[in-house]
Each structure stands twice: as structure tokens, then as C-alpha cells.
Design a protein around this motif. Structure first.
Motif, PDB file in Angstrom:
ATOM      1  N   LYS A 152      -5.755  -3.882 -11.803  1.00  0.00           N
ATOM      2  CA  LYS A 152      -7.089  -3.620 -11.281  1.00  0.00           C
ATOM      3  C   LYS A 152      -7.100  -3.925  -9.784  1.00  0.00           C
ATOM      4  O   LYS A 152      -6.462  -4.873  -9.321  1.00  0.00           O
ATOM      5  N   ASN A 153      -7.861  -3.137  -9.035  1.00  0.00           N
ATOM      6  CA  ASN A 153      -7.852  -3.262  -7.575  1.00  0.00           C
ATOM      7  C   ASN A 153      -8.354  -4.619  -7.090  1.00  0.00           C
ATOM      8  O   ASN A 153      -7.925  -5.101  -6.037  1.00  0.00           O
ATOM      9  N   HIS A 154      -9.264  -5.248  -7.835  1.00  0.00           N
ATOM     10  CA  HIS A 154      -9.799  -6.526  -7.367  1.00  0.00           C
ATOM     11  C   HIS A 154      -8.767  -7.649  -7.429  1.00  0.00           C
ATOM     12  O   HIS A 154      -9.013  -8.736  -6.914  1.00  0.00           O
ATOM     13  N   MET A 155      -7.612  -7.411  -8.045  1.00  0.00           N
ATOM     14  CA  MET A 155      -6.560  -8.417  -8.056  1.00  0.00           C
ATOM     15  C   MET A 155      -5.944  -8.614  -6.669  1.00  0.00           C
ATOM     16  O   MET A 155      -5.315  -9.648  -6.419  1.00  0.00           O
ATOM     17  N   LEU A 156      -6.130  -7.622  -5.761  1.00  0.00           N
ATOM     18  CA  LEU A 156      -5.524  -7.688  -4.430  1.00  0.00           C
ATOM     19  C   LEU A 156      -6.500  -8.133  -3.349  1.00  0.00           C
ATOM     20  O   LEU A 156      -6.224  -7.943  -2.162  1.00  0.00           O
ATOM     21  N   ILE A 157      -7.608  -8.726  -3.726  1.00  0.00           N
ATOM     22  CA  ILE A 157      -8.570  -9.188  -2.725  1.00  0.00           C
ATOM     23  C   ILE A 157      -7.939 -10.302  -1.889  1.00  0.00           C
ATOM     24  O   ILE A 157      -7.462 -11.304  -2.419  1.00  0.00           O
ATOM     25  N   GLY A 158      -7.924 -10.116  -0.585  1.00  0.00           N
ATOM     26  CA  GLY A 158      -7.346 -11.106   0.318  1.00  0.00           C
ATOM     27  C   GLY A 158      -5.878 -10.912   0.604  1.00  0.00           C
ATOM     28  O   GLY A 158      -5.299 -11.660   1.406  1.00  0.00           O
ATOM     29  N   ALA A 159      -5.236  -9.927  -0.039  1.00  0.00           N
ATOM     30  CA  ALA A 159      -3.811  -9.687   0.183  1.00  0.00           C
ATOM     31  C   ALA A 159      -3.601  -9.015   1.530  1.00  0.00           C
ATOM     32  O   ALA A 159      -4.533  -8.442   2.113  1.00  0.00           O
ATOM     33  N   PRO A 160      -2.383  -9.063   2.090  1.00  0.00           N
ATOM     34  CA  PRO A 160      -2.107  -8.360   3.348  1.00  0.00           C
ATOM     35  C   PRO A 160      -2.422  -6.870   3.236  1.00  0.00           C
ATOM     36  O   PRO A 160      -2.262  -6.264   2.174  1.00  0.00           O
ATOM     37  N   SER A 161      -2.876  -6.297   4.320  1.00  0.00           N
ATOM     38  CA  SER A 161      -3.262  -4.887   4.316  1.00  0.00           C
ATOM     39  C   SER A 161      -2.076  -4.004   3.941  1.00  0.00           C
ATOM     40  O   SER A 161      -0.969  -4.169   4.452  1.00  0.00           O
ATOM     41  N   GLY A 162      -2.340  -3.045   3.035  1.00  0.00           N
ATOM     42  CA  GLY A 162      -1.298  -2.125   2.591  1.00  0.00           C
ATOM     43  C   GLY A 162      -0.465  -2.624   1.436  1.00  0.00           C
ATOM     44  O   GLY A 162       0.525  -1.984   1.068  1.00  0.00           O
ATOM     45  N   SER A 163      -0.827  -3.750   0.831  1.00  0.00           N
ATOM     46  CA  SER A 163      -0.036  -4.315  -0.265  1.00  0.00           C
ATOM     47  C   SER A 163      -0.097  -3.415  -1.492  1.00  0.00           C
ATOM     48  O   SER A 163      -1.091  -2.719  -1.736  1.00  0.00           O
ATOM     49  N   LEU A 164       0.968  -3.451  -2.270  1.00  0.00           N
ATOM     50  CA  LEU A 164       1.064  -2.667  -3.495  1.00  0.00           C
ATOM     51  C   LEU A 164       0.798  -3.567  -4.688  1.00  0.00           C
ATOM     52  O   LEU A 164       1.369  -4.659  -4.787  1.00  0.00           O
ATOM     53  N   GLY A 165      -0.056  -3.125  -5.586  1.00  0.00           N
ATOM     54  CA  GLY A 165      -0.371  -3.895  -6.788  1.00  0.00           C
ATOM     55  C   GLY A 165       0.189  -3.242  -8.035  1.00  0.00           C
ATOM     56  O   GLY A 165      -0.013  -2.043  -8.262  1.00  0.00           O
ATOM     57  N   LEU A 166       0.904  -4.008  -8.831  1.00  0.00           N
ATOM     58  CA  LEU A 166       1.486  -3.526 -10.083  1.00  0.00           C
ATOM     59  C   LEU A 166       1.193  -4.527 -11.184  1.00  0.00           C
ATOM     60  O   LEU A 166       0.770  -5.660 -10.914  1.00  0.00           O
ATOM     61  N   ALA A 167       1.442  -4.132 -12.424  1.00  0.00           N
ATOM     62  CA  ALA A 167       1.171  -5.027 -13.550  1.00  0.00           C
ATOM     63  C   ALA A 167       2.170  -4.781 -14.660  1.00  0.00           C
ATOM     64  O   ALA A 167       2.585  -3.636 -14.904  1.00  0.00           O
ATOM     65  N   THR A 168       2.571  -5.848 -15.294  1.00  0.00           N
ATOM     66  CA  THR A 168       3.419  -5.815 -16.485  1.00  0.00           C
ATOM     67  C   THR A 168       3.125  -7.066 -17.292  1.00  0.00           C
ATOM     68  O   THR A 168       2.793  -8.109 -16.715  1.00  0.00           O
ATOM     69  N   PRO A 169       3.191  -7.011 -18.610  1.00  0.00           N
ATOM     70  CA  PRO A 169       2.809  -8.197 -19.409  1.00  0.00           C
ATOM     71  C   PRO A 169       3.589  -9.452 -19.071  1.00  0.00           C
ATOM     72  O   PRO A 169       3.053 -10.559 -19.155  1.00  0.00           O
ATOM     73  N   SER A 170       4.845  -9.322 -18.668  1.00  0.00           N
ATOM     74  CA  SER A 170       5.652 -10.505 -18.373  1.00  0.00           C
ATOM     75  C   SER A 170       5.443 -11.026 -16.958  1.00  0.00           C
ATOM     76  O   SER A 170       5.707 -12.197 -16.681  1.00  0.00           O
ATOM     77  N   GLY A 171       4.989 -10.168 -16.041  1.00  0.00           N
ATOM     78  CA  GLY A 171       4.854 -10.564 -14.646  1.00  0.00           C
ATOM     79  C   GLY A 171       6.148 -10.480 -13.866  1.00  0.00           C
ATOM     80  O   GLY A 171       6.192 -10.882 -12.700  1.00  0.00           O
ATOM     81  N   TRP A 172       7.218  -9.947 -14.487  1.00  0.00           N
ATOM     82  CA  TRP A 172       8.517  -9.845 -13.823  1.00  0.00           C
ATOM     83  C   TRP A 172       8.799  -8.397 -13.428  1.00  0.00           C
ATOM     84  O   TRP A 172       8.251  -7.448 -13.992  1.00  0.00           O
ATOM     85  N   MET A 173       9.710  -8.247 -12.482  1.00  0.00           N
ATOM     86  CA  MET A 173      10.123  -6.923 -12.035  1.00  0.00           C
ATOM     87  C   MET A 173      10.984  -6.255 -13.102  1.00  0.00           C
ATOM     88  O   MET A 173      11.797  -6.910 -13.767  1.00  0.00           O
ATOM     89  N   ASN A 174      10.790  -4.939 -13.284  1.00  0.00           N
ATOM     90  CA  ASN A 174      11.667  -4.160 -14.152  1.00  0.00           C
ATOM     91  C   ASN A 174      11.995  -2.845 -13.459  1.00  0.00           C
ATOM     92  O   ASN A 174      11.463  -2.533 -12.385  1.00  0.00           O
ATOM     93  N   SER A 175      12.876  -2.053 -14.063  1.00  0.00           N
ATOM     94  CA  SER A 175      13.351  -0.834 -13.420  1.00  0.00           C
ATOM     95  C   SER A 175      12.242   0.196 -13.240  1.00  0.00           C
ATOM     96  O   SER A 175      12.251   0.968 -12.277  1.00  0.00           O
ATOM     97  N   THR A 176      11.257   0.206 -14.139  1.00  0.00           N
ATOM     98  CA  THR A 176      10.149   1.160 -14.005  1.00  0.00           C
ATOM     99  C   THR A 176       9.273   0.817 -12.805  1.00  0.00           C
ATOM    100  O   THR A 176       8.895   1.695 -12.021  1.00  0.00           O
TER     101      THR A 176
END
Length: 646
Positions: free
Chosen positions: A246-270
Motif C-alpha cells: 500500500k502506498n501509505h507504507m512509504l510515507i516519509g521515505a526518500p523521494s522516488g523510493s520503490l515499495g514492494l511486499a512479500t509475506p516474509s519481508g525478504w528479497m526473492n527473484s520475482t
């Protein structure tokens, strides 16, 4: 009894100051005034003045001679100091207890005069340890950071030189990379909602001091940062532990930041494909404007889809040697340390401004934004690239001392192991000393104990592929990655399915074990840990019963009704067939939330049923779970979804 006075320090003055004070007293100055001027004790000064007056012609010694009571002389202590320093650089440093024991062993081996308490305790005393540290100011008691054996041994000259050779190959291939404007480094780090508290001002002598945090462990949010050798950084990418972003998760983040989500919170190939698109967007890289991306060789970074996208957009991917990122990755070397400190400070400030509230993942972006601005400075970023030798290019940035850690596992074919059990520690192997002893009679620490050395490797077949630094976008490496993916798919372990002929009640592939009863006999439910372990067989068609049902069998019974037509029940036979060809059955109930689960009702549902209405004998049920409630539900290895079960 505990001493309640401060112990008097000995020999705190220099010989030069004492000699000048004696001259002042002999010249007519008072004792106290001369002692105050030269910072010496007037009682000690009076003693040396008396000695000098008795023998005016001779040049007396003007300081205590404590070296007459030393166990080791200066040259011997210097060898011990060098040994301790080298062991610490090899990540096998000695603590005070081990050092005192080793000092006793060294003195005993050389037949040196030592205090009787050393013989009694088989260890040097604490006073010797403190004096030893004071005499040798180049060493001190330090708190080391933990370093895994993989990191300690993987950072060796071969792996490092292999990386720099590949980096030079890329720079020759693309001369634009030589100025550093197109060299980037990517890496992830984790931030949590629970910070590491910093020091606070509190009452002196207090034994328990706490500071509030949002929880015990916290929730992890992954932050992926990308920096350039010129000293600037790209907007970070956030991976939140949620199913949907959700976009409100990036409130206060540096301008141009990318927001992603996964149940584990870890990076994956997708998700890394989207991070790669984010990188392409801000760097404008293409086949005409290529870029070099340096990162670790995690499996999420080097998937086949990522490599194809990188090649099509002019990105050359160079992977670091495994377990070497702490020394060779610019982000780890000079950026993430300040970043974590500033992030902890931001979380502390937030909790201070919102007393009684807990920080969640929705405030993490704002805290990261403050830390990101303070830590991603040009000086920090340039320092990281310079200290790793990436830009400016320096193949020999690391010296021999940096590779001392990996020398522990440098095994030789003709390695000679000492059999002297009295002088060798179990974790150390005696080897020939690298530096010749200055004294012929003195047994040096290297001769006595040797430096840490791993035992000879056992000869065994290991088919595991060793990691190395690679240019992942080159065709040979790309083909190797594709081949590995195919092999992984081929070698996926399959479940050992036991197919049963439910209608003849015989096992086809696996015969029953001796302790298993026949499926038509008395049934003892089997416990399974999850529903995925059950292989369901189709029961849409059926033949006549191969055997007559017996007491203890679970059966499928059909009834014909006017309103619903044919309905089916699952039950357990509690009494076998009587003279009227009927069997007494206790019927089960289907669990409302799961079609495959059945349970016995609290009030038994008993009925006499004709054998003709018994459609099929079911296999013995399995109990799902371990708790008392879970074990009350039964599951059968048959597909009953096509039946109108009640």
C-alpha cells in the motif's frame, strides 16, 4: 577481607625528573619545593638525595629497578607480544586467562625463575597480566566482533585476485567504466521496529537500567540500497512483510523510493526483477549507455530472468566472492554502519516523541528516510569504493595481514603434526616458526605452541558446487545458471506415494510391514504432521466388496432419500454381521470447515445397516496434528469430494 584503601602505585616518575630534582636539592632548594616542581614524591626524593650525598662521584641510578624481578626479559616479552598480535589478526586471539596459562607454560619450558604461585595455579598471576599490559602499550584488552568461519576462510588471496581480474576484464571491455561514473553497488540490509538502545544519562552505580523498545524481537523490513562510485545514491527499495503493498507504507521515505511486499519481508527473484527495473529507470542504462552492477551472489540476484533483463539493458553484473562482502562491498564497508546508527537514533527519537506508543512498519520508512539522508554522503560512499579497491582500481589494496585469517585453513600435503602433548593446545598445531628466535636457548612462543592451523582435510566426495566471483551476464555463466536451474527441477525430491487398490484392499507398490495389521482388521489411526503428506485416491467408481466388513472397519454407507436422492455417510463398524445380514455402525460427522476431516459426535449416532448398503471399506484413517483437539479429527486417503456426504 576486602581492602578499603587505594593501593599505592610504584614507579610513577621518570629517571630524568628524579635526577633533576636531586640536582635542585643539592643546589639549595628545599625537598618539598623541588618535589612539587618535578612531580615526584618528596619522601622518595629525600632517599635519592641521601644516596647521592654519600657518593657524589658516581652516577647513581635514579629510578626503581623492577626488571630484576621480571620473569621474561624485554626481548622475550617482545616475542610474546608479537605472537599475541598475530593470533588476534588470525581471529584466534587469546583472552587473559589463556594468556596467563600460556605465559606459565612458556616460563616452565624455558626453566625461568617464576613466583611459587605460578607453579601452584599453573598460571601467571593477575598482577603480572596487568603489569605486562602496562609495559607493552601496543597491546590492550579489546572486545572482538563475531566472525563466522565461512567469512574468515573465504577471504583469501585467490578469491580476491579472481574478483579483481574479472573487474579489470570488464573495464577493458567497457572503457567508460574506468572513470567510475557507471559503477554501482547493490545490497540489502534489514531494519526492524525494535532498535538497539544507546547510552543514556542515569544515576551513578545503578545496577539495572532499561530503555523502552516497541517489542521483544520486532518486525523486519528489507531495504535495498544502490550507490555509485561518484558518491551519490539511488532511491532505496523497501520490501514490507505484507501480502500486498500500500502506498501509505512509504510515507516519509526518500523521494522516488520503490515499495514492494512479500509475506516474509525478504528479497526473492520475482521482486528483484522490479528492483532491476527501478535501477534501469534511474540510471538510464542501455546497450549504448552500459552500467556495471556489483553485488553478492545470492540466488535471488542471479536468476535467469534477471540475467536476461540485465543483458538486454546493457547491465554487466559482477558478483563478489562468497562470504567476502564484509571486506569487499562498499555498502557494507563504509555506509551501512553509519546508516544503522542513524536509524537507531531515529527510532529512539520517535519513541521519545510518542510515549506509550509502539512503532510499526508504517513508521519505518520515515525513520529510514532520516537515516538515509545522513549516512549516504559522498564522503562515505567514495570511501567505501576506495577502501575496497574497486574505484580507483587497486588490485593490491589488501596486504598480507588481511589474509592472515584464511591462512588457518591453508593445508599442506606434508604437514607435520607435533606429538608433544604437554606443549600443544588441542586447537593448535605446532608448525615451524616463520621468524627465527633471537636467542638460541629461549624457546619462542611459535616453537612452543605454534599458530592456529586446521587439521588435514578428510578425503571425501563433495558434489557441492563451490561459489566464486563471476560475470553473471557473460554467456558461459548464463548458460551455467540455466543448467543449474534445470538440474534443480530434475532433482526435486518426489514423495514416496503408496498406491492402494481400495477395492481389493491390497497394497501394490509397498507391502505391509510386520507391525501393520490388515486394512480390514482392527484399525489404529496413524498420526501425520500436515495434510500435504496425504495422497488422496479417487473413489468415484467402485465394485462389489472384496471382503465382508468386520468389526473396527471404517466404511462408506449409502442411503436413498426422497428429497436429496442418494446420500452417503462414513462410519465405523462396532458389531459384525448378524443372522439378518445387518451390521451395527457408529456414524462420523464431517467437519464443517474442512471437507476431508471427520470426527465422532459427542453423542454416538448408532444404527443397524444392511451389508448391501455398505458401499466400500475405507483405508485406515490418519490423525492430523499433535494436540488433543487436532487428534479428534480423522482423514482418509480417498477422494470423497464427489459424494454427497452428511
Amino acid at each position: 577481607m576486602v581492602r578499603n584503601y587505594k593501593r599505592r602505585t610504584l614507579g610513577t616518575f621518570s629517571e630524568e625528573n628524579m635526577r633533576e630534582a636531586v640536582k635542585l636539592v643539592l643546589g639549595g632548594m628545599s625537598l618539598r619545593k623541588a618535589a612539587e616542581q618535578k612531580l615526584v614524591k618528596f619522601q622518595t626524593l629525600a632517599r635519592y638525595v641521601k644516596k647521592q650525598k654519600n657518593d657524589l662521584k658516581s652516577n647513581l641510578r635514579m629510578c626503581p629497578r623492577y626488571d630484576c624481578r621480571l620473569v621474561f626479559n624485554k626481548n622475550q616479552e617482545k616475542q610474546l607480544v608479537n605472537y599475541l598480535i598475530k593470533c588476534s589478526k588470525m581471529c584466534y586471539g587469546l583472552n587473559t586467562v589463556e594468556c596467563k596459562k600460556f605465559a606459565y607454560e612458556l616460563a616452565k619450558k624455558n626453566d625461568l625463575k617464576m613466583p611459587c604461585t605460578w607453579e601452584t595455579n599453573q598460571s601467571a598471576g593477575s598482577e603480572w597480566m596487568s603489569s605486562f599490559l602496562k609495559r607493552n602499550q601496543e597491546i590492550s584488552l579489546r572486545s572482538p566482533e563475531a566472525c563466522s568461519l565461512s567469512r574468515a576462510t573465504s577471504f583469501n588471496r585467490h578469491n580476491v585476485m579472481q574478483f579483481f581480474d574479472k573487474l579489470m576484464t570488464i573495464m577493458k571491455r567497457h572503457p567508460k567504466f574506468s572513470d567510475g561514473s557507471r559503477i554501482y553497488n547493490l545490497d540489502e540490509t534489514g531494519v526492524t521496529t525494535v532498535q538497539s538502545p544507546k547510552k543514556v544519562i542515569a544515576e551513578k552505580g545503578i545496577k539495572r537500567l532499561n530503555k523502552v523498545t516497541s517489542g521483544e524481537r520486532g518486525v523486519l523490513v528489507t531495504v535495498c540500497c544502490i550507490i555509485n562510485a561518484y558518491g551519490y545514491s539511488l532511491p532505496p527499495s523497501f520490501i514490507f512483510p505484507r501480502v500486498n503493498f500500500k502506498n501509505h507504507m512509504l510515507i516519509g521515505a526518500p523521494s522516488g523510493s520503490l515499495g514492494l511486499a512479500t509475506p516474509s519481508g525478504w528479497m526473492n527473484s520475482t521482486l528483484f526483477i522490479e528492483v532491476l527495473d527501478h535501477f534501469i529507470k534511474f540510471t538510464n542504462c542501455s546497450t549504448e549507455n552500459p552500467a556495471l552492477l556489483i553485488m553478492d551472489n545470492h540466488e535471488s540476484h542471479i536468476s535467469l530472468e534477471c540475467i536476461d533483463k540485465a543483458k538486454s539493458n546493457g547491465i554487466t553484473i559482477l558478483t563478489l566472492p562468497p562470504h567476502c562482502s564484509n571486506r569487499m562491498q562498499p555498502l557494507d564497508v563504509s555506509v551501512y554502519g553509519p546508516f544503522k546508527s542513524f536509524y537507531n537514533h531515529s527510532v529512539d527519537s520517535w519513541l521519545q516523541a510518542h510515549p506509550g506508543k509502539t512503532i510499526s512498519i508504517y513508521e519505518v520508512a520515515a525513520c529510514v528516510g532520516k537515516a538515509f539522508e545522513k549516512s549516504m554522503t559522498p564522503s562515505n560512499i567514495k570511501s567505501g569504493f576506495k577502501s575496497t579497491g574497486i574505484f580507483p582500481y587497486d588490485k593490491f589494496i589488501f596486504n598480507d595481514d588481511d589474509f592472515l585469517v584464511s591462512s588457518v585453513t591453508d593445508r599442506q600435503e606434508s604437514q607435520q603434526v607435533s606429538t608433544d602433548n604437554n606443549s600443544t593446545s588441542p586447537s593448535l598445531v605446532n608448525i615451524s616458526p616463520t621468524e627465527a628466535s633471537t636467542s638460541k636457548t629461549f624457546v619462542s612462543p611459535e616453537d612452543l605452541r605454534g599458530y592456529p592451523k586446521a587439521e588435514a582435510r578428510k578425503t571425501r566426495v563433495n558434489n557441492r558446487r563451490k561459489g566464486k566471483s563471476t560475470i553473471a551476464t557473460d554467456t558461459p555463466e548464463k548458460d551455467s545458471t540455466e543448467e543449474n536451474n534445470i538440474n534443480k527441477i530434475k532433482h526435486v525430491p518426489k514423495k514416496n506415494k503408496i498406491k492402494k487398490n481400495l477395492f481389493s484392499n491390497e497394497i501394490k507398490q509397498k507391502p505391509p510391514s510386520s507391525d501393520e495389521e490388515d486394512i480390514c482388521g482392527k484399525i489404529t489411526p496413524t498420526v501425520v504432521t500436515s495434510e500435504d503428506e496425504i495422497d488422496y485416491e479417487d473413489l468415484t467408481t467402485y465394485d462389489e466388496l472384496a471382503k465382508e466388513p468386520k468389526e473396527g472397519d471404517y466404511v462408506l454407507v449409502q442411503f436413498k432419500t426422497v428429497k436429496e436422492g442418494t446420500v452417503y455417510y462414513v462410519g465405523k463398524i462396532i458389531k459384525e454381521k448378524d443372522e439378518e445380514t445387518d451390521v451395527e455402525i457408529s456414524f462420523l460427522r464431517r467437519y464443517k470447515k474442512s471437507f476431508e476431516k471427520f470426527h465422532m459426535p459427542d453423542v454416538p449416532d448408532l444404527a443397524s445397516v444392511s451389508v448391501k448398503d455398505v458401499l466400500q471399506i475405507l483405508p485406515k484413517p490418519k490423525v492430523v496434528g499433535h494436540t488433543k483437539r487436532q487428534q479428534s479429527y480423522l482423514m482418509f486417503e480417498v477422494d470423497l469430494s464427489n459424494f454427497n456426504l452428511k
